[in-house]
Design an enzyme around this catalytic site. Structure first.
Site, short mmCIF file in Angstrom:
data_model
loop_
_atom_site.label_atom_id
_atom_site.label_comp_id
_atom_site.label_asym_id
_atom_site.label_seq_id
_atom_site.Cartn_x
_atom_site.Cartn_y
_atom_site.Cartn_z
CD GLN A 1 -8.93 5.99 6.92
OE1 GLN A 1 -8.64 5.77 8.07
NE2 GLN A 1 -9.61 5.13 6.19
NE ARG A 2 -3.14 3.18 0.54
CZ ARG A 2 -3.62 2.01 0.11
NH1 ARG A 2 -4.06 1.12 0.95
NH2 ARG A 2 -3.63 1.73 -1.17
NE ARG B 1 -2.27 -4.68 5.66
CZ ARG B 1 -1.57 -5.11 4.62
NH1 ARG B 1 -1.33 -6.40 4.47
NH2 ARG B 1 -1.09 -4.27 3.75
NE ARG C 1 -1.14 -4.91 -0.82
CZ ARG C 1 -1.92 -3.85 -0.54
NH1 ARG C 1 -2.92 -3.56 -1.32
NH2 ARG C 1 -1.68 -3.11 0.52
CB CYS C 2 4.18 -8.55 -7.17
SG CYS C 2 5.05 -9.70 -8.23
NE ARG D 1 13.77 16.42 -2.74
CZ ARG D 1 14.36 16.92 -1.68
NH1 ARG D 1 14.45 16.22 -0.57
NH2 ARG D 1 14.88 18.14 -1.73
NE ARG E 1 17.50 16.03 -5.92
CZ ARG E 1 16.65 17.03 -5.73
NH1 ARG E 1 16.63 17.67 -4.58
NH2 ARG E 1 15.82 17.41 -6.69
CG ASP F 1 4.32 -7.03 7.75
OD1 ASP F 1 3.61 -6.74 6.77
OD2 ASP F 1 3.86 -7.48 8.81
N GLY F 2 5.14 -7.30 4.38
CA GLY F 2 5.10 -8.21 3.22
C GLY F 2 6.26 -7.91 2.29
CG ASP G 1 1.24 -2.74 10.18
OD1 ASP G 1 2.07 -2.07 9.53
OD2 ASP G 1 0.47 -3.56 9.65
CG ASP H 1 -1.76 -0.18 8.03
OD1 ASP H 1 -2.63 0.67 7.83
OD2 ASP H 1 -1.59 -1.18 7.31
CB THR I 1 2.73 0.76 6.11
OG1 THR I 1 1.37 0.55 6.52
CG2 THR I 1 3.63 0.37 7.26
N GLY J 1 0.83 -1.21 0.00
CA GLY J 1 0.00 0.00 0.00
C GLY J 1 0.86 1.25 0.00
P1 ADP Z 1 3.01 -4.56 2.70
O1 ADP Z 1 4.38 -4.55 2.15
O2 ADP Z 1 2.42 -3.19 2.82
O3 ADP Z 1 2.90 -5.39 3.97
P2 ADP Z 1 1.80 -6.74 1.23
O4 ADP Z 1 1.67 -7.65 2.40
O5 ADP Z 1 0.67 -6.69 0.26
O6 ADP Z 1 2.04 -5.23 1.64
O7 ADP Z 1 3.12 -7.16 0.45
C1 ADP Z 1 3.57 -6.41 -0.66
C2 ADP Z 1 4.25 -7.32 -1.63
O8 ADP Z 1 5.40 -7.92 -1.02
C3 ADP Z 1 3.43 -8.51 -2.10
O9 ADP Z 1 2.52 -8.18 -3.12
C4 ADP Z 1 4.51 -9.43 -2.62
O10 ADP Z 1 4.99 -8.97 -3.85
C5 ADP Z 1 5.62 -9.20 -1.58
N1 ADP Z 1 5.56 -10.24 -0.53
C6 ADP Z 1 4.65 -10.36 0.46
N2 ADP Z 1 4.90 -11.46 1.21
C7 ADP Z 1 5.99 -12.04 0.67
C8 ADP Z 1 6.75 -13.23 0.98
N3 ADP Z 1 6.42 -14.03 2.00
N4 ADP Z 1 7.81 -13.51 0.20
C9 ADP Z 1 8.16 -12.71 -0.84
N5 ADP Z 1 7.48 -11.60 -1.18
C10 ADP Z 1 6.42 -11.26 -0.44
O1 F6P Z 2 -1.66 -1.21 4.67
C1 F6P Z 2 -2.27 -0.01 4.33
C2 F6P Z 2 -3.74 -0.22 4.11
O2 F6P Z 2 -4.33 1.03 3.75
C3 F6P Z 2 -4.51 -0.82 5.28
O3 F6P Z 2 -4.78 0.11 6.30
C4 F6P Z 2 -5.72 -1.38 4.59
O4 F6P Z 2 -6.22 -2.49 5.30
C5 F6P Z 2 -5.19 -1.82 3.24
O5 F6P Z 2 -3.96 -1.13 3.04
C6 F6P Z 2 -6.11 -1.54 2.09
O6 F6P Z 2 -5.53 -2.04 0.94
P1 F6P Z 2 -6.10 -1.77 -0.53
O7 F6P Z 2 -5.66 -0.41 -0.94
O8 F6P Z 2 -5.46 -2.85 -1.35
O9 F6P Z 2 -7.58 -1.86 -0.45
#
Ligand code: ADP
Ligand code: F6P
Length: 325
Positions: free
Chosen positions: A256-257, A175, A76-77, A25, A29, A107-108, A133, A131, A129, A15
């Site tokens: 909010q974002r 979240r 998101r991938c 930036r 830089r 953290d993803g 979190d 959040d 993020t 997100g």
């Molecule tokens: P955030 O980074 O905000 O927590 P996501 O949980 O959607 O958001 O994760 C973002 C991206 O990070 C995912 O779409 C994916 O490409 C990558 N990702 C998430 N979990 C993993 C994982 N366990 N291993 C490798 N890549 C991941």
């Molecule tokens: O992680 C940021 C966040 O805005 C969360 O607060 C919310 O649950 C989620 O992303 C919403 O994701 P999307 O933009 O994919 O609906």
């Protein structure tokens, strides 16, 4: 030491969050300041595996500090959880001579960064993020701006709630975390704050405080609900049914974002982006840049991912005392 590192990449993932542009930036830089070529990777890990990559020069990030969102776009991938896909990312980075990468996300995204390091691409992660979190960091880029955006929205809702002598039940993002809800609840004088981290019951934690305030002459009521709790439409109906107070539900959603990042987010993102580049130059990898005791430091990704952050007990107790009327 990797004194001879020449080219680095930067991407935003997950997100978006206000302040991500300030971090990009800073990478561009500070990288240029140290004589590095910086490559911008579009749409997170999707752009990395597709080779959607272009050089970013210092002037390319002019006039971006005040913009919300991310100029590199984000995505998101899901397939990046697959080791073969991560390997493809490392090979694509090689094609563009990228020897080190900065990933800005949650953290993803950090798990993806750890995967890239394991597969041979030195990577540093930054917490971006709304959040707040991330277990290892007291603060995440975007949190302050988001709090202020929610504050303005709730203040507006308060005006009309007061005029109509109603109860407003407002869902805020986060979240599965309640940081945004708790801080905004305190800042906006909520009568009730519900977060997923704390057990609650409708009778004791929603109905009782509202009826108590009503008995003392209060005529407008604000209930802040974290999205991890949810159910605001049903809750508003139930409040109206049980108290006779006309009630409305608002889900604030993606408003909010967005928005221009606050000073705190711009400065923190700049500091974090700068440290990320300097870590790569020093030959470090597999690190999360984070905030501890108000200082910008770095920790191992795996250790950082295992850390837990809890709601401030002082804030929880303060919110309770302040809502008593
Ligand atoms: P955030 O980074 O905000 O927590 P996501 O949980 O959607 O958001 O994760 C973002 C991206 O990070 C995912 O779409 C994916 O490409 C990558 N990702 C998430 N979990 C993993 C994982 N366990 N291993 C490798 N890549 C991941
Ligand atoms: O992680 C940021 C966040 O805005 C969360 O607060 C919310 O649950 C989620 O992303 C919403 O994701 P999307 O933009 O994919 O609906």
């Amino acid at each position: 030491m990797a004194e001879n590192i020449k080219t680095i990449g930067v991407l935003t993932s997950g997100g978006d969050a206000p302040g991500m542009n300030a971090a990009i930036r800073a990478v561009v830089r500070v990288g240029a300041h140290h004589g590095l070529k910086v490559m911008g990777i579009k749409r997170g890990y999707s752009g990395l595996i597709k080779g959607d990559i272009k050089e970013m020069r210092p002037r390319d990030v002019s006039n971006t500090l005040q913009r919300g969102g991310t100029i590199l776009q984000t995505a998101r991938c899901p397939e990046f959880k697959n080791e073969e896909v991560i390997q493809r990312g490392v090979e694509m980075a090689k094609i563009f001579d990228i020897e080190g990468l900065v990933v800005i996300g949650g953290d993803g995204s950090f798990r993806g960064a750890a995967g890239l390091c394991k597969a041979g691409l030195p990577t540093i992660a930054l917490p971006g993020t709304i959040d707040n979190d991330i277990g290892c960091s007291e603060y995440t880029i975007g949190y302050d701006t988001c709090l202020n955006t929610i504050k303005s929205a709730v203040d507006n809702i308060k005006d009309t709630t007061e005029s109509h002598e109603r109860c407003s039940v407002i869902e805020v993002m986060g979240r599965s975390a309640g940081f945004l809800a708790l801080d905004v609840g305190i800042a906006c004088g909520a009568d009730v704050i519900l977060v997923p981290e704390i057990n609650w019951s409708f009778t004791d934690d929603v109905l009782k405080p509202i009826l108590h305030s009503k008995a003392n002459g209060e005529k407008r009521f604000i209930v802040i609900v974290a999205e991890g709790v949810g159910g605001v439409v049903e809750m508003a109906k139930k409040i109206e049914e049980k108290t006779g107070i006309e009630s409305r539900a608002t889900i604030l959603g993606h408003v909010q974002r967005g928005g221009s990042p606050s000073v705190r987010d711009r400065v923190t993102a700049s500091e974090m982006g700068s440290l990320a580049v300097e870590l790569l130059i020093a030959g470090k990898q597999n690190r999360i840049v984070c905030m501890k005791d108000n200082k910008i430091i770095d920790v191992d990704i795996k250790e950082g991912l295992a850390m837990q952050k809890t709601l401030s007990e002082q804030h929880v107790s303060l919110a309770k005392k302040l809502s008593y009327k």
